[in-house]
Enzyme design. Structure first.
Site, short mmCIF file in Angstrom:
data_model
loop_
_atom_site.label_atom_id
_atom_site.label_comp_id
_atom_site.label_asym_id
_atom_site.label_seq_id
_atom_site.Cartn_x
_atom_site.Cartn_y
_atom_site.Cartn_z
N ASP A 97 14.33 -79.59 -115.63
CA ASP A 97 14.69 -80.11 -116.96
C ASP A 97 14.40 -81.61 -117.03
OD1 ASP A 97 17.05 -81.79 -116.25
OD2 ASP A 97 18.02 -79.89 -115.73
N HIS A 112 10.25 -79.98 -107.70
CA HIS A 112 9.94 -78.59 -108.09
C HIS A 112 9.24 -78.51 -109.44
CE1 HIS A 112 13.22 -76.87 -105.15
NE2 HIS A 112 12.12 -77.25 -104.53
N CYS A 120 -3.06 -76.40 -114.99
CA CYS A 120 -4.21 -75.53 -115.26
C CYS A 120 -4.72 -74.96 -113.94
CB CYS A 120 -5.32 -76.31 -115.96
SG CYS A 120 -6.78 -75.29 -116.25
N CYS A 139 -6.30 -75.25 -122.00
CA CYS A 139 -5.97 -76.47 -121.25
C CYS A 139 -6.51 -77.66 -122.02
CB CYS A 139 -6.63 -76.39 -119.87
SG CYS A 139 -6.63 -77.94 -118.97
N THR A 179 23.81 -79.19 -105.68
CA THR A 179 22.82 -78.23 -105.16
C THR A 179 23.46 -77.37 -104.08
OG1 THR A 179 20.65 -77.96 -104.09
CG2 THR A 179 21.80 -80.02 -103.67
N SER A 180 23.08 -76.09 -104.05
CA SER A 180 23.73 -75.13 -103.14
C SER A 180 23.27 -75.28 -101.71
CB SER A 180 23.44 -73.70 -103.62
OG SER A 180 22.04 -73.48 -103.62
N LEU A 205 30.40 -79.07 -106.82
CA LEU A 205 31.58 -78.36 -107.33
C LEU A 205 32.38 -77.72 -106.20
CD1 LEU A 205 32.94 -77.66 -110.02
CD2 LEU A 205 31.62 -75.55 -110.07
N GLU A 206 31.65 -77.21 -105.21
CA GLU A 206 32.28 -76.49 -104.09
C GLU A 206 31.47 -76.81 -102.83
OE1 GLU A 206 31.72 -72.58 -105.63
OE2 GLU A 206 29.55 -72.74 -105.47
N ALA A 222 30.35 -82.65 -111.40
CA ALA A 222 29.48 -83.82 -111.29
C ALA A 222 29.82 -84.88 -112.33
CB ALA A 222 28.02 -83.38 -111.44
C1 BJW Z 1 28.10 -77.99 -109.74
C2 BJW Z 1 28.53 -77.86 -111.03
C3 BJW Z 1 29.08 -78.99 -111.59
C4 BJW Z 1 27.80 -75.97 -110.49
N1 BJW Z 1 29.14 -80.11 -110.90
N2 BJW Z 1 28.15 -79.03 -108.99
C5 BJW Z 1 12.92 -72.76 -93.91
C6 BJW Z 1 12.22 -73.97 -93.97
C7 BJW Z 1 11.28 -74.22 -94.99
C8 BJW Z 1 11.05 -73.25 -95.97
C9 BJW Z 1 11.76 -72.05 -95.91
C10 BJW Z 1 12.66 -71.82 -94.90
N3 BJW Z 1 13.17 -70.57 -95.09
C11 BJW Z 1 12.60 -70.05 -96.20
C12 BJW Z 1 11.74 -70.92 -96.73
C13 BJW Z 1 10.94 -70.70 -97.96
C14 BJW Z 1 11.58 -70.99 -99.29
C15 BJW Z 1 13.10 -70.98 -99.20
O1 BJW Z 1 13.76 -72.00 -99.08
N4 BJW Z 1 13.70 -69.81 -99.32
C16 BJW Z 1 15.18 -69.72 -99.28
C17 BJW Z 1 15.62 -68.70 -100.28
C18 BJW Z 1 15.62 -69.47 -97.86
N5 BJW Z 1 11.12 -72.26 -99.81
C19 BJW Z 1 9.95 -72.40 -100.41
O2 BJW Z 1 9.19 -71.46 -100.55
C20 BJW Z 1 9.58 -73.78 -100.89
N6 BJW Z 1 8.29 -74.15 -100.40
C21 BJW Z 1 8.10 -74.36 -99.10
O3 BJW Z 1 8.97 -74.24 -98.28
O4 BJW Z 1 6.82 -74.78 -98.80
C22 BJW Z 1 6.49 -74.98 -97.39
C23 BJW Z 1 7.07 -76.22 -96.79
C24 BJW Z 1 7.50 -76.20 -95.49
C25 BJW Z 1 8.03 -77.35 -94.90
C26 BJW Z 1 8.10 -78.53 -95.61
C27 BJW Z 1 7.66 -78.53 -96.92
C28 BJW Z 1 7.18 -77.38 -97.52
C29 BJW Z 1 9.49 -73.81 -102.42
C30 BJW Z 1 10.83 -73.61 -103.05
C31 BJW Z 1 10.68 -73.55 -104.57
C32 BJW Z 1 12.00 -73.29 -105.28
N7 BJW Z 1 11.76 -73.04 -106.64
C33 BJW Z 1 12.88 -72.87 -107.55
C34 BJW Z 1 12.34 -72.49 -108.94
C35 BJW Z 1 11.70 -73.73 -109.59
C36 BJW Z 1 11.30 -73.47 -111.00
C37 BJW Z 1 12.44 -73.03 -111.89
O5 BJW Z 1 13.38 -73.80 -112.16
O6 BJW Z 1 12.40 -71.88 -112.32
O7 BJW Z 1 13.64 -74.09 -107.62
S1 BJW Z 1 14.09 -71.67 -106.98
C38 BJW Z 1 15.49 -72.56 -107.59
O8 BJW Z 1 16.32 -72.97 -106.45
C39 BJW Z 1 14.94 -73.85 -108.21
C40 BJW Z 1 15.93 -74.86 -107.73
O9 BJW Z 1 15.37 -76.16 -107.80
C41 BJW Z 1 16.26 -74.39 -106.33
C42 BJW Z 1 17.55 -74.92 -105.79
O10 BJW Z 1 18.63 -74.48 -106.54
P1 BJW Z 1 19.87 -75.43 -106.81
O11 BJW Z 1 19.45 -76.57 -107.66
O12 BJW Z 1 20.52 -75.76 -105.54
O13 BJW Z 1 20.80 -74.49 -107.72
P2 BJW Z 1 21.89 -73.41 -107.26
O14 BJW Z 1 22.19 -72.57 -108.44
O15 BJW Z 1 21.49 -72.72 -106.03
O16 BJW Z 1 23.17 -74.30 -106.90
C43 BJW Z 1 23.86 -75.05 -107.86
C44 BJW Z 1 25.01 -75.77 -107.18
O17 BJW Z 1 25.66 -76.58 -108.14
C45 BJW Z 1 26.09 -74.80 -106.63
O18 BJW Z 1 26.42 -75.18 -105.29
C46 BJW Z 1 27.28 -74.99 -107.56
O19 BJW Z 1 28.52 -74.92 -106.91
C47 BJW Z 1 27.04 -76.41 -108.04
N8 BJW Z 1 27.60 -76.68 -109.34
N9 BJW Z 1 28.31 -76.51 -111.43
C48 BJW Z 1 28.69 -80.11 -109.61
N10 BJW Z 1 29.55 -78.93 -112.87
#
Ligand code: BJW
Length: 236
Positions: A97, A112, A120, A139, A179-180, A205-206, A222
């Protein structure tokens, strides 16, 4: 927390939780985006190849929804920090966002990607974008009808990793907000920063999945935690 006068370089990582109180769904909470959609269908290159209409429609809806939300006190507080902190600050967000920018932050690293950007797949150029993509617009650079959302899906490399790791390597303080800690590489930033001597603070939050890696964790919304912490840093 280390005496604030010693803090010269701060890296902040934000996630969906910072935008939750603005009305944007998080991913992994009850009722969050991954309960409404299968992640492998809408957030992987394979899902996009299988059903581009579904994926383009999913991101068209989320882009359009941005017009109905506003930055909250946490976004505004980080903008105030950027303006008034005399040291170096890097704000890295996993969010697609634009609420940090609309809250007043001028330098935001979207690791991200961004909803308001198009990538493109023909010429590989990123262009500012604020319209639907489901109708396959051309594009603006090469005219090919091969635009996709400029977001980082699972299995893809996040943006500007070198810059982020360099900043983490010299940070005095790393702060993770809303972030989680479930998605890498962002989930590993806390350990990276600790290794080179940074203090680490979680504001969420937690307790996150990686909460035990942080020197200090504060739990609550937050919109309350971030302004309080920013005032501490600025000595107000
Ligand atoms: C509040 C609140 C309030 C609520 N106040 N708090 C080990 C090492 C490296 C990679 C991997 C690995 N194991 C697996 C992988 C691969 C994979 C991965 O991590 N998978 C996991 C599921 C295990 N990762 C990838 O594929 C990444 N690429 C990659 O690793 O490339 C190779 C590489 C290797 C080494 C170095 C560098 C690169 C790419 C990941 C792409 C993630 N994409 C998304 C979608 C983006 C587009 C979209 O928005 O649709 O990104 S997935 C989604 O999750 C989005 C977010 O940015 C991301 C994180 O989520 P976030 O922001 O943490 O949200 P939530 O919902 O999970 O948590 C919210 C938190 O807020 C909660 O804790 C609440 O409690 C809290 N909260 N209200 C304060 N009011």
């Amino acid at each position: 927390m280390r005496f604030m006068a010693e803090i010269n370089r701060i890296v902040i990582l934000t996630g969906a939780g910072i935008s939750a109180e603005s009305g944007i769904d998080t991913f992994r909470s009850a009722g969050g985006l991954w309960e409404q959609h299968k992640v492998e269908d809408v957030a992987t290159p394979e899902g996009f190849a299988r059903d581009p209409d579904l994926v383009l429609g999913f991101y068209d809806l989320r882009r359009a929804a941005l017009a109905k939300v506003k930055p909250n006190a946490a976004h505004h507080a980080l903008a105030k920090l950027e303006a008034d902190f005399s040291g170096e600050l890097l704000l890295v967000t996993q969010n697609v966002d634009d609420l940090h920018e609309r809250g007043g932050s001028r330098q935001v690293l979207h690791m991200h990607g961004e909803l308001k950007s198009a990538l493109c797949t023909s010429c590989e150029i990123r262009s500012p974008w604020d319209a639907p993509m489901s109708d396959r617009p051309p594009c603006p650079i090469c005219q090919a009808q091969t635009l996709r959302p400029d977001v980082v899906w699972f299995g893809e490399m996040p943006y500007q990793m070198e810059r982020i790791y360099t900043a983490l390597g010299s940070a005095d303080l790393f702060v993770s907000i809303g972030t989680s800690g479930a998605v890498y590489p962002a989930a590993g930033f806390v350990q990276e920063a600790r290794q080179t001597g940074a203090r680490t603070l979680e504001l969420n939050l937690e307790p996150s999945d990686g909460t035990h890696f942080f020197h200090e964790a504060r739990h609550g919304p937050a919109s309350k935690l971030v302004p309080t912490w920013v005032d501490e840093v600025l000595g107000r």
